[in-house]
Design a protein around this motif. Structure first.
Motif, PDB file in Angstrom:
ATOM      1  N   ARG A 198       0.836  -1.200   0.000  1.00  0.00           N
ATOM      2  CA  ARG A 198       0.000   0.000   0.000  1.00  0.00           C
ATOM      3  C   ARG A 198       0.874   1.254   0.000  1.00  0.00           C
ATOM      4  O   ARG A 198       0.616   2.214  -0.726  1.00  0.00           O
ATOM      5  CB  ARG A 198      -0.917   0.009   1.240  1.00  0.00           C
ATOM      6  CG  ARG A 198      -1.869  -1.170   1.321  1.00  0.00           C
ATOM      7  CD  ARG A 198      -2.849  -1.155   0.171  1.00  0.00           C
ATOM      8  NE  ARG A 198      -3.790  -2.273   0.250  1.00  0.00           N
ATOM      9  CZ  ARG A 198      -4.549  -2.674  -0.767  1.00  0.00           C
ATOM     10  NH1 ARG A 198      -4.440  -2.044  -1.948  1.00  0.00           N
ATOM     11  NH2 ARG A 198      -5.382  -3.684  -0.622  1.00  0.00           N
ATOM     12  N   GLU A 199       1.881   1.239   0.843  1.00  0.00           N
ATOM     13  CA  GLU A 199       2.787   2.389   0.944  1.00  0.00           C
ATOM     14  C   GLU A 199       3.494   2.646  -0.390  1.00  0.00           C
ATOM     15  O   GLU A 199       3.631   3.791  -0.844  1.00  0.00           O
ATOM     16  CB  GLU A 199       3.806   2.123   2.048  1.00  0.00           C
ATOM     17  CG  GLU A 199       4.812   3.229   2.253  1.00  0.00           C
ATOM     18  CD  GLU A 199       5.864   2.852   3.278  1.00  0.00           C
ATOM     19  OE1 GLU A 199       6.886   3.558   3.332  1.00  0.00           O
ATOM     20  OE2 GLU A 199       5.665   1.838   3.976  1.00  0.00           O
ATOM     21  N   GLU A 201       2.407   1.729  -3.401  1.00  0.00           N
ATOM     22  CA  GLU A 201       1.433   2.207  -4.383  1.00  0.00           C
ATOM     23  C   GLU A 201       1.213   3.714  -4.237  1.00  0.00           C
ATOM     24  O   GLU A 201       1.131   4.444  -5.237  1.00  0.00           O
ATOM     25  CB  GLU A 201       0.105   1.455  -4.200  1.00  0.00           C
ATOM     26  CG  GLU A 201       0.156   0.017  -4.693  1.00  0.00           C
ATOM     27  CD  GLU A 201      -1.123  -0.739  -4.365  1.00  0.00           C
ATOM     28  OE1 GLU A 201      -1.166  -1.946  -4.664  1.00  0.00           O
ATOM     29  OE2 GLU A 201      -2.065  -0.123  -3.792  1.00  0.00           O
TER      30      GLU A 201
END
Length: 293
Positions: A198-199, A201
């Protein structure tokens, strides 16, 4: 500077987050490189002890220490004229002294009491065929100025063949372990990228380049490879120290085998470079697929 701090912090966080996989990767690199470096140490000792009999040299003609130049010239001329002799190499006083210093490098008292002119010159002889060894040797035994003629006996040949087989076997085992260490590092990096997907992305959405994302993971693989290789480097030095001591005390076939600190240093550097390369390549493979997705 802020970027460097970011890369260091993210690398340490990732190493701590996957601590068990990190330790497994380091230990696999260490064991595989220790095996690889250990074989190189043994091979180097054998190379020193059997250097005379390599390159198809089958006999050595030793001159007396006090042999005259005409006697040396006569033996050299006859060796060159012999139809069963393929080639010869003259070992001068200086070359013999260099070899003597390597063998007796730990015996300072002996080195101080002996000089180049105290050592005999010799001829390394390669026959046109190994079966002519005894015939060639018989023609030079007892000649004026000749002290002795030595030949590569069956023990030396059997030892060389045995070492060659063991070396190939252990190199194959080391190659398998090195491949396993690359696989472990690839998996470690993939776990790290998945945990931070997530980070990453978000970083890519705000314009971060692939190289900016990639650097902490490359550093993680580099650290694993460097630590494993560093441990193997120390292991190679310990092995050289122990094996060198054993060989220096031997008084049998192994008495001419020896190791130097230069051997340990050169092998240690090879091990270090391979370890760092494994860690870096493994991390590049591990993150490539994720960034391309």
């Amino acid at each position: 500077m802020s970027r460097l701090k970011y890369f260091v912090r993210e690398t340490l966080v990732s190493l701590r987050r996957n601590v068990m996989m990190t330790i497994a990767g380091i230990m696999t690199v260490f064991i595989s490189l220790m095996l690889f470096g250990g074989i190189l140490v043994v091979v180097r000792a054998v190379d020193h002890g059997t250097s005379t009999w390599r390159h198809n040299v089958e006999l050595e003609v030793w001159m007396n220490v006090k042999s005259t130049q005409p006697e040396i010239d006569a033996i050299q001329a006859d060796l060159k004229a012999d139809p069963q002799v393929k080639s010869t190499h003259f070992v001068s006083h200086e070359e013999a002294w260099k070899i003597f210093k390597q063998i007796e490098h730990d015996n300072k008292t002996l080195l101080e009491s002996v000089g180049p002119n105290d050592l005999p010159v010799s001829f390394l002889v390669v026959p046109t065929d190994a079966k002519f060894t005894a015939q060639v040797a018989s023609r030079f035994i007892g000649r004026n100025g000749v002290h002795d003629v030595t030949t590569a006996d069956k023990q030396v040949k059997a030892l060389l063949n045995g070492i060659r087989i063991v070396r190939d076997l252990f190199f194959a085992m080391a190659a398998v372990l090195l491949a396993a260490s690359v696989f472990l590092i690839v998996n470690t990096i993939r776990l790290a990228t998945y945990a931070r997907r997530r980070e990453i992305e978000v970083m890519k959405l705000v314009g971060a380049s692939n190289w900016f994302v990639r650097v902490p993971f490359l550093a993680e693989g580099f650290v694993q490879g460097a630590i494993g290789a560093g441990l193997a480097f120390g292991g190679v030095y310990l092995l050289e120290s122990w094996l060198g001591g054993v060989l220096s005390r031997s008084r049998n076939l192994f008495s001419t085998f020896y190791l130097t600190s230069t051997d340990a240093l050169s092998i240690g550097i090879i091990v270090l470079v391979i370890g760092i390369a494994i860690g870096t390549i493994g991390s590049m493979i591990g993150i490539r697929r994720f960034l391309e997705a």
